[in-house]
Design an enzyme around this catalytic site. Structure first.
Site, PDB file in Angstrom:
ATOM      1  N   THR A 196       0.833  -1.212   0.000  1.00  0.00           N
ATOM      2  CA  THR A 196       0.000   0.000   0.000  1.00  0.00           C
ATOM      3  C   THR A 196       0.867   1.261   0.000  1.00  0.00           C
ATOM      4  O   THR A 196       0.466   2.293  -0.539  1.00  0.00           O
ATOM      5  CB  THR A 196      -0.992   0.038   1.183  1.00  0.00           C
ATOM      6  OG1 THR A 196      -0.271   0.023   2.409  1.00  0.00           O
ATOM      7  CG2 THR A 196      -1.951  -1.142   1.146  1.00  0.00           C
ATOM      8  N   ARG A 234      23.650 -15.191   1.822  1.00  0.00           N
ATOM      9  CA  ARG A 234      23.113 -13.828   1.825  1.00  0.00           C
ATOM     10  C   ARG A 234      23.961 -12.872   0.991  1.00  0.00           C
ATOM     11  O   ARG A 234      23.449 -11.916   0.405  1.00  0.00           O
ATOM     12  CB  ARG A 234      23.042 -13.290   3.267  1.00  0.00           C
ATOM     13  CG  ARG A 234      21.915 -13.869   4.100  1.00  0.00           C
ATOM     14  CD  ARG A 234      20.578 -13.493   3.539  1.00  0.00           C
ATOM     15  NE  ARG A 234      20.039 -12.255   4.096  1.00  0.00           N
ATOM     16  CZ  ARG A 234      18.885 -12.192   4.743  1.00  0.00           C
ATOM     17  NH1 ARG A 234      18.158 -13.277   4.955  1.00  0.00           N
ATOM     18  NH2 ARG A 234      18.445 -11.040   5.185  1.00  0.00           N
ATOM     19  N   MET A 290      10.933  -6.708   3.830  1.00  0.00           N
ATOM     20  CA  MET A 290      11.252  -7.349   5.111  1.00  0.00           C
ATOM     21  C   MET A 290      12.607  -8.071   5.092  1.00  0.00           C
ATOM     22  O   MET A 290      12.750  -9.160   5.649  1.00  0.00           O
ATOM     23  CB  MET A 290      10.132  -8.318   5.506  1.00  0.00           C
ATOM     24  CG  MET A 290       8.774  -7.651   5.660  1.00  0.00           C
ATOM     25  SD  MET A 290       8.778  -6.250   6.806  1.00  0.00           S
ATOM     26  CE  MET A 290       8.770  -7.131   8.356  1.00  0.00           C
ATOM     27  N   ILE A 314      17.041  -7.320   5.402  1.00  0.00           N
ATOM     28  CA  ILE A 314      18.125  -6.376   5.666  1.00  0.00           C
ATOM     29  C   ILE A 314      19.063  -6.421   4.462  1.00  0.00           C
ATOM     30  O   ILE A 314      19.545  -7.512   4.109  1.00  0.00           O
ATOM     31  CB  ILE A 314      18.915  -6.796   6.939  1.00  0.00           C
ATOM     32  CG1 ILE A 314      17.969  -6.973   8.139  1.00  0.00           C
ATOM     33  CG2 ILE A 314      20.021  -5.814   7.239  1.00  0.00           C
ATOM     34  CD1 ILE A 314      17.316  -5.724   8.614  1.00  0.00           C
ATOM     35  N   THR A 352      10.722   2.962   5.534  1.00  0.00           N
ATOM     36  CA  THR A 352       9.664   3.401   6.443  1.00  0.00           C
ATOM     37  C   THR A 352       9.450   2.318   7.486  1.00  0.00           C
ATOM     38  O   THR A 352       9.432   1.124   7.185  1.00  0.00           O
ATOM     39  CB  THR A 352       8.367   3.743   5.679  1.00  0.00           C
ATOM     40  OG1 THR A 352       7.341   3.969   6.639  1.00  0.00           O
ATOM     41  CG2 THR A 352       7.932   2.636   4.744  1.00  0.00           C
ATOM     42  N   HIS A 353       9.339   2.762   8.751  1.00  0.00           N
ATOM     43  CA  HIS A 353       9.220   1.822   9.869  1.00  0.00           C
ATOM     44  C   HIS A 353       7.996   2.189  10.708  1.00  0.00           C
ATOM     45  O   HIS A 353       7.795   3.368  11.033  1.00  0.00           O
ATOM     46  CB  HIS A 353      10.490   1.889  10.724  1.00  0.00           C
ATOM     47  CG  HIS A 353      10.449   0.939  11.877  1.00  0.00           C
ATOM     48  ND1 HIS A 353      10.614  -0.421  11.712  1.00  0.00           N
ATOM     49  CD2 HIS A 353      10.219   1.147  13.202  1.00  0.00           C
ATOM     50  CE1 HIS A 353      10.498  -1.008  12.891  1.00  0.00           C
ATOM     51  NE2 HIS A 353      10.256  -0.084  13.809  1.00  0.00           N
TER      52      HIS A 353
HETATM   53  C1  GRF Z   1       4.461  -0.856   6.741  1.00  0.00           C
HETATM   54  O1  GRF Z   1       3.825  -0.543   7.947  1.00  0.00           O
HETATM   55  C2  GRF Z   1       5.951  -0.899   6.892  1.00  0.00           C
HETATM   56  O2  GRF Z   1       6.466   0.105   7.696  1.00  0.00           O
HETATM   57  C3  GRF Z   1       6.116  -2.243   7.538  1.00  0.00           C
HETATM   58  O3  GRF Z   1       5.253  -3.082   6.805  1.00  0.00           O
HETATM   59  C4  GRF Z   1       4.170  -2.302   6.330  1.00  0.00           C
HETATM   60  C5  GRF Z   1       4.117  -2.468   4.841  1.00  0.00           C
HETATM   61  O4  GRF Z   1       2.864  -2.189   4.344  1.00  0.00           O
HETATM   62  N1  GRF Z   1       7.488  -2.672   7.568  1.00  0.00           N
HETATM   63  P1  GRF Z   1       2.549  -2.191   2.784  1.00  0.00           P
HETATM   64  O5  GRF Z   1       3.134  -3.476   2.189  1.00  0.00           O
HETATM   65  O6  GRF Z   1       3.175  -0.977   2.158  1.00  0.00           O
HETATM   66  O7  GRF Z   1       1.065  -2.166   2.674  1.00  0.00           O
END
Ligand code: GRF
Length: 210
Positions: free
Chosen positions: A23, A75, A100, A102, A118-119
């Site tokens: 999203t 990795r 998800m 690193i 974004t976290h």
């Molecule tokens: C977000 O909240 C991001 O920060 C976290 O996973 C979610 C990803 O959402 N790591 P989307 O796949 O962008 O809907």
């Protein structure tokens, strides 16, 4: 650590990395439809096939690639292949939007200072894969989202923007995460657009946007 000049010939090229519903990616795709946004999604990469994030890219006509860790000897090899796949699209910025994994040394050697993540928590509190669950379990009264540059730690890079979200007494992880994601999408779109249009410098832990 890094700098990016204001784009002289917009739009800036974005490669977005995803692992799930995408999203945040969708919000970037939607924003980029306006030429004034100053950035375009030129490719979407994932660490797994069959996810909605990839479908969103395909629907938008954006090229995709998948690099699964289990398809590589280790990795380091995975990271090398991911680096190559991203590099092919000559990104100005790489956006990790719910990716998800690193990224490794080679990736950061190539793109360090240009990777935005974004976290779903207020860093440095609650880093890692379960930021929403951990804030809830801790009994925090507020949490939120952090948009930051990626360095070689887990959610430790220089912070670009943060927004606060209240935690309700009867919150579930899902309900809280949805409220955070509403704020997060807006923050990510705003930050990426600003970085692309105006350029930036990273000095130590400070991100300076002119
Ligand atoms: C977000 O909240 C991001 O920060 C976290 O996973 C979610 C990803 O959402 N790591 P989307 O796949 O962008 O809907």
């Amino acid at each position: 650590m890094g700098a990016f000049p204001p784009s002289t010939s917009p739009p800036a090229r974005l490669v977005v990395l995803v692992s799930g519903s995408g999203t945040n990616l969708q919000a970037l795709l939607d924003a980029a439809e306006d030429p004034a946004y100053g950035a375009a999604v030129v490719a979407v990469g994932a660490d797994r096939p069959g996810i909605t994030g990839l479908e969103r890219a395909e629907r938008a006509g954006v090229p995709t690639f998948v690099r699964r860790v289990q398809d590589f000897a280790d990795r380091v090899e995975w990271d090398r292949s991911l680096t190559g796949a991203v590099a092919e699209h000559r990104p100005d910025l790489v956006v990790s939007a719910g990716f998800m994994k690193i990224v490794g040394k080679e990736f950061l050697a190539r793109f360090g200072g240009r990777v935005v993540n974004t976290h779903p928590a207020l860093l440095p509190s609650f880093p890692g894969a379960h930021g929403v669950r951990d804030a809830l379990a801790y009994g925090a009264k507020v949490t939120g989202c952090t948009v930051h540059f990626v360095d070689d730690g887990v959610d430790t890079g220089p912070i670009i923007a943060q927004h606060v979200v209240d935690i309700h007494e009867d919150d579930t992880e899902e309900a809280l995460h949805e409220r955070i994601k509403t704020v997060e999408r807006e923050a990510l779109v705003h930050v990426v657009g600003r970085l692309a249009r105006e350029g930036y410098r990273i000095e130590g832990r400070r991100v300076l946007v002119p």
